[in-house]
Design a protein around this motif. Sequence first.
Motif, PDB file in Angstrom:
ATOM      1  N   GLY A   1       0.959  -1.581  -0.288  1.00  0.00           N
ATOM      2  CA  GLY A   1      -0.123  -0.308  -0.125  1.00  0.00           C
ATOM      3  C   GLY A   1       1.190   1.181   0.154  1.00  0.00           C
ATOM      4  N   VAL A   2       2.382   0.718   0.196  1.00  0.00           N
ATOM      5  CA  VAL A   2       2.922   2.786   0.168  1.00  0.00           C
ATOM      6  C   VAL A   2       3.002   3.345  -1.239  1.00  0.00           C
ATOM      7  CG1 VAL A   2       5.485   3.565   0.547  1.00  0.00           C
ATOM      8  CG2 VAL A   2       4.560   1.188   2.218  1.00  0.00           C
ATOM      9  N   THR A   3       2.911   2.746  -2.179  1.00  0.00           N
ATOM     10  CA  THR A   3       2.977   2.932  -3.661  1.00  0.00           C
ATOM     11  C   THR A   3       1.225   3.517  -3.916  1.00  0.00           C
ATOM     12  OG1 THR A   3       2.910   1.342  -4.603  1.00  0.00           O
ATOM     13  CG2 THR A   3       5.106   1.933  -4.793  1.00  0.00           C
ATOM     14  N   HIS A   4       0.455   2.787  -3.225  1.00  0.00           N
ATOM     15  CA  HIS A   4      -0.879   3.510  -3.142  1.00  0.00           C
ATOM     16  C   HIS A   4      -0.915   4.280  -2.691  1.00  0.00           C
ATOM     17  CE1 HIS A   4      -0.568  -0.639  -5.419  1.00  0.00           C
ATOM     18  NE2 HIS A   4      -2.288  -0.433  -5.690  1.00  0.00           N
ATOM     19  N   GLY A   5      -0.801   4.109  -1.216  1.00  0.00           N
ATOM     20  CA  GLY A   5      -1.199   6.023  -0.423  1.00  0.00           C
ATOM     21  C   GLY A   5       0.128   6.827  -1.472  1.00  0.00           C
ATOM     22  N   ALA A   6       0.969   6.973  -1.624  1.00  0.00           N
ATOM     23  CA  ALA A   6       1.368   8.074  -2.852  1.00  0.00           C
ATOM     24  C   ALA A   6       0.998   8.372  -4.062  1.00  0.00           C
ATOM     25  CB  ALA A   6       3.503   7.657  -2.907  1.00  0.00           C
TER      26      ALA A   6
ATOM     27  N   GLY B   1       1.866  22.746  -7.190  1.00  0.00           N
ATOM     28  CA  GLY B   1       2.323  23.143  -8.407  1.00  0.00           C
ATOM     29  C   GLY B   1       3.273  21.346  -8.986  1.00  0.00           C
ATOM     30  N   TYR B   2       3.266  21.603 -10.129  1.00  0.00           N
ATOM     31  CA  TYR B   2       3.676  19.554 -10.916  1.00  0.00           C
ATOM     32  C   TYR B   2       5.584  19.327 -10.470  1.00  0.00           C
ATOM     33  CZ  TYR B   2       4.246  16.565 -13.589  1.00  0.00           C
ATOM     34  OH  TYR B   2       5.197  14.270 -14.311  1.00  0.00           O
ATOM     35  N   GLY B   3       6.020  20.953  -9.610  1.00  0.00           N
ATOM     36  CA  GLY B   3       6.744  20.658  -8.760  1.00  0.00           C
ATOM     37  C   GLY B   3       7.341  19.991  -8.048  1.00  0.00           C
ATOM     38  N   ALA B   4       6.079  20.168  -7.301  1.00  0.00           N
ATOM     39  CA  ALA B   4       5.790  19.431  -5.804  1.00  0.00           C
ATOM     40  C   ALA B   4       5.061  18.224  -5.218  1.00  0.00           C
ATOM     41  CB  ALA B   4       5.007  20.147  -4.675  1.00  0.00           C
ATOM     42  N   LEU B   5       4.690  17.726  -6.679  1.00  0.00           N
ATOM     43  CA  LEU B   5       3.705  16.261  -6.691  1.00  0.00           C
ATOM     44  C   LEU B   5       4.814  15.430  -5.352  1.00  0.00           C
ATOM     45  CD1 LEU B   5       2.448  16.447  -9.969  1.00  0.00           C
ATOM     46  CD2 LEU B   5       1.677  16.868  -7.687  1.00  0.00           C
ATOM     47  N   PRO B   6       6.597  15.072  -5.696  1.00  0.00           N
ATOM     48  CA  PRO B   6       6.847  14.495  -5.319  1.00  0.00           C
ATOM     49  C   PRO B   6       7.113  13.992  -3.562  1.00  0.00           C
ATOM     50  CG  PRO B   6       8.071  15.107  -7.043  1.00  0.00           C
ATOM     51  CD  PRO B   6       7.332  15.879  -6.541  1.00  0.00           C
ATOM     52  N   TYR B   7       6.522  15.452  -2.913  1.00  0.00           N
ATOM     53  CA  TYR B   7       6.216  14.992  -1.791  1.00  0.00           C
ATOM     54  C   TYR B   7       5.636  15.387  -0.713  1.00  0.00           C
ATOM     55  CZ  TYR B   7      11.246  18.386  -3.147  1.00  0.00           C
ATOM     56  OH  TYR B   7      12.079  18.957  -3.274  1.00  0.00           O
ATOM     57  N   VAL B   8       4.005  15.193  -1.949  1.00  0.00           N
ATOM     58  CA  VAL B   8       3.022  15.342  -2.140  1.00  0.00           C
ATOM     59  C   VAL B   8       3.116  13.481  -1.862  1.00  0.00           C
ATOM     60  CG1 VAL B   8       0.647  15.241  -2.497  1.00  0.00           C
ATOM     61  CG2 VAL B   8       2.190  16.907  -2.631  1.00  0.00           C
ATOM     62  N   SER B   9       3.647  13.382  -2.283  1.00  0.00           N
ATOM     63  CA  SER B   9       3.884  11.273  -2.693  1.00  0.00           C
ATOM     64  C   SER B   9       4.617  11.329  -1.502  1.00  0.00           C
ATOM     65  CB  SER B   9       5.134  10.336  -3.563  1.00  0.00           C
ATOM     66  OG  SER B   9       3.536  11.025  -5.204  1.00  0.00           O
ATOM     67  N   VAL B  10       6.082  11.476  -1.151  1.00  0.00           N
ATOM     68  CA  VAL B  10       5.925  11.145   0.218  1.00  0.00           C
ATOM     69  C   VAL B  10       4.954  10.786   1.669  1.00  0.00           C
ATOM     70  CG1 VAL B  10       7.774  11.467   1.897  1.00  0.00           C
ATOM     71  CG2 VAL B  10       8.353  11.876  -0.026  1.00  0.00           C
ATOM     72  N   GLY B  11       4.653  12.474   1.676  1.00  0.00           N
ATOM     73  CA  GLY B  11       3.079  12.792   2.434  1.00  0.00           C
ATOM     74  C   GLY B  11       2.367  11.503   2.796  1.00  0.00           C
ATOM     75  N   GLY B  12       2.175  10.859   1.352  1.00  0.00           N
ATOM     76  CA  GLY B  12       0.557   9.567   0.393  1.00  0.00           C
ATOM     77  C   GLY B  12       1.605   8.177   1.911  1.00  0.00           C
ATOM     78  N   GLY B  13       2.576   8.292   0.931  1.00  0.00           N
ATOM     79  CA  GLY B  13       3.359   6.996   0.853  1.00  0.00           C
ATOM     80  C   GLY B  13       3.344   6.467   2.771  1.00  0.00           C
ATOM     81  N   VAL B  14       3.820   8.096   3.407  1.00  0.00           N
ATOM     82  CA  VAL B  14       4.353   7.733   5.048  1.00  0.00           C
ATOM     83  C   VAL B  14       2.834   7.628   5.627  1.00  0.00           C
ATOM     84  CG1 VAL B  14       4.650   9.023   6.966  1.00  0.00           C
ATOM     85  CG2 VAL B  14       6.436   9.449   4.964  1.00  0.00           C
TER      86      VAL B  14
ATOM     87  N   VAL C   1       9.584   8.771  -2.566  1.00  0.00           N
ATOM     88  CA  VAL C   1       9.756   9.620  -3.371  1.00  0.00           C
ATOM     89  C   VAL C   1      10.665   9.146  -4.893  1.00  0.00           C
ATOM     90  CG1 VAL C   1      11.300  11.204  -4.342  1.00  0.00           C
ATOM     91  CG2 VAL C   1      10.766  11.000  -2.086  1.00  0.00           C
ATOM     92  N   ALA C   2      10.062   7.741  -5.592  1.00  0.00           N
ATOM     93  CA  ALA C   2      10.499   7.363  -7.139  1.00  0.00           C
ATOM     94  C   ALA C   2       9.247   7.490  -7.359  1.00  0.00           C
ATOM     95  CB  ALA C   2      11.350   5.674  -5.979  1.00  0.00           C
ATOM     96  N   THR C   3       7.846   7.051  -6.536  1.00  0.00           N
ATOM     97  CA  THR C   3       6.329   7.017  -7.025  1.00  0.00           C
ATOM     98  C   THR C   3       5.958   8.786  -7.421  1.00  0.00           C
ATOM     99  OG1 THR C   3       5.188   4.859  -5.664  1.00  0.00           O
ATOM    100  CG2 THR C   3       3.674   6.816  -7.004  1.00  0.00           C
ATOM    101  N   GLY C   4       6.382   9.712  -6.676  1.00  0.00           N
ATOM    102  CA  GLY C   4       5.976  10.802  -7.412  1.00  0.00           C
ATOM    103  C   GLY C   4       6.910  11.342  -9.066  1.00  0.00           C
TER     104      GLY C   4
END
Length: 363
Positions: A123-128, A142-155, A276-279
Motif C-alpha cells: 500500500g505504500v505506492t498506492h498511498g503515494a 504545483g507540479y514540482g511539489a508532487l514528489p513531496y506530496v507522494s512522500v506524505g501519502g506513502g508515509v 519519492v520514486a513514485t512521485g
Amino acid sequence: MSPASRDDTVPVRAAVHPAGHAVLRGGRASFLVHRRAVAVAAVLAVLLACAVVAYLCVGESFVAPVEVVRVLFGRPSPDELVVGTLRLPRLVVGLLAGAAFGVAGALVQTVARNPLASPDVIGVTHGAGAATVAAMSFGAVGYGALPYVSVGGGVAAALLVYSFAWRRGLNSSRFVLVGIGVSVALGSLTQLFLTKGDYLVAQQAKVWLTGSLNGRGYEEARPLALVLLVGVPVALWAARAQRGASFDDDTATALGVRLDRVRLGLTAFGVVLASVATGAAGPVDFVALLAPQVARRLTRTAQIPLLSSALTGALVVVVADLLARRLFSPIELPVGVLTAVVGAPYLMWLIVRTRSRTGGISS
C-alpha cells in the motif's frame, strides 16, 4: 556489506573468511564483504552500463555508440540534442527510480521477513499515488511539489498498515494481508479522485498511474537524487541493521537488538524511497517486489543485498522502458505496463511456491 569488528592498529587489508567472505579493515572501521555479492554487483553494473548505452542509442533515429559516449563525457557531438536533451533526462529518472524501488523493496521485505512484501503490494505506492492524484486532480499544488506530496501519502499509508498489523509484534502474514487490504482501499479512493477532478488532468493522472517516464526530466530527478544522496549513510547503517531485523523477535531480543527501533528505521527509509520514486516516475509496479528477490538469488546471501537490489531495480526499469518505447513503435507504452507483464506472473508463482512450502503466506 556490513560492519564486522573494529581494530585501531591494523592497516587497510583484506582477510579471507572461510565462509566465502573477506574482512576489510581500516583504522577503526571494518566491513564483512561477501565475495560473491561483490562479483554479482560488478556484473550487474556492467550490464546496466550496456543497457544505458543501448537506451541512448535506440530510438526513432539511431545514434552510434561512439557519439553517445562523446555526449556523456561532455564532448561536442552532432547528436547532442537527441542524446543529451531528449533521451538522457528520461534515462536519469528511470535509473534513479529503479534504484530507489529496488532498495525500498529490499528494506520492506527484510522488516516483514516475507518475499511477498514490497511497497507496491502493502500500500505504500498506492498511498503515494492517491495523494499525488488528488493533488493533480484538484490543483492543490504545483507540479514540482508532487514528489513531496507522494512522500506524505506513502508515509500515511505505511503508518496505517503498521498500526493495523501491529499486535504485540509484527507478524509477517498479517503485515502483508493488511497491506493488500489498504492497497485496495486506496485504489478505490484514487478512482474517486479521478472522477471528481478536471477531465483533462484526470486523463494525465491515469497515464501517470500506469508508471510512465514519458516527459520526465531533471526536474523530477532532482528530489530523488537528493534523497538517494542523503540516504547513503542511512543505507550503510541499514546494511548492518538488516542482520538483526532478519531474526525472529525472541532471538533478536536475546542478542540485544533494539528490534522495534531497527524495524522502524528500515521501514521509514524504504517508505521515503518508494514514495519519492513514485512521485518522480509514477507507481512502476513490481520492481520493488522483483529486484530484491532476483538480487538475493544471484548473490545467495542470508540478507537481501542493498547494492545489488538497487542495480537490479535500475536495470529492470531501463530495459523495460527501452522495450516500452520500441516494442510497438510508433506507439509508446508506459514502462509500468512492461514491468507488470513480468512482475504479475512472478507474484503468482511466488504465492503458489510459498503456499506449497508452508501451507499459507508466511515469512
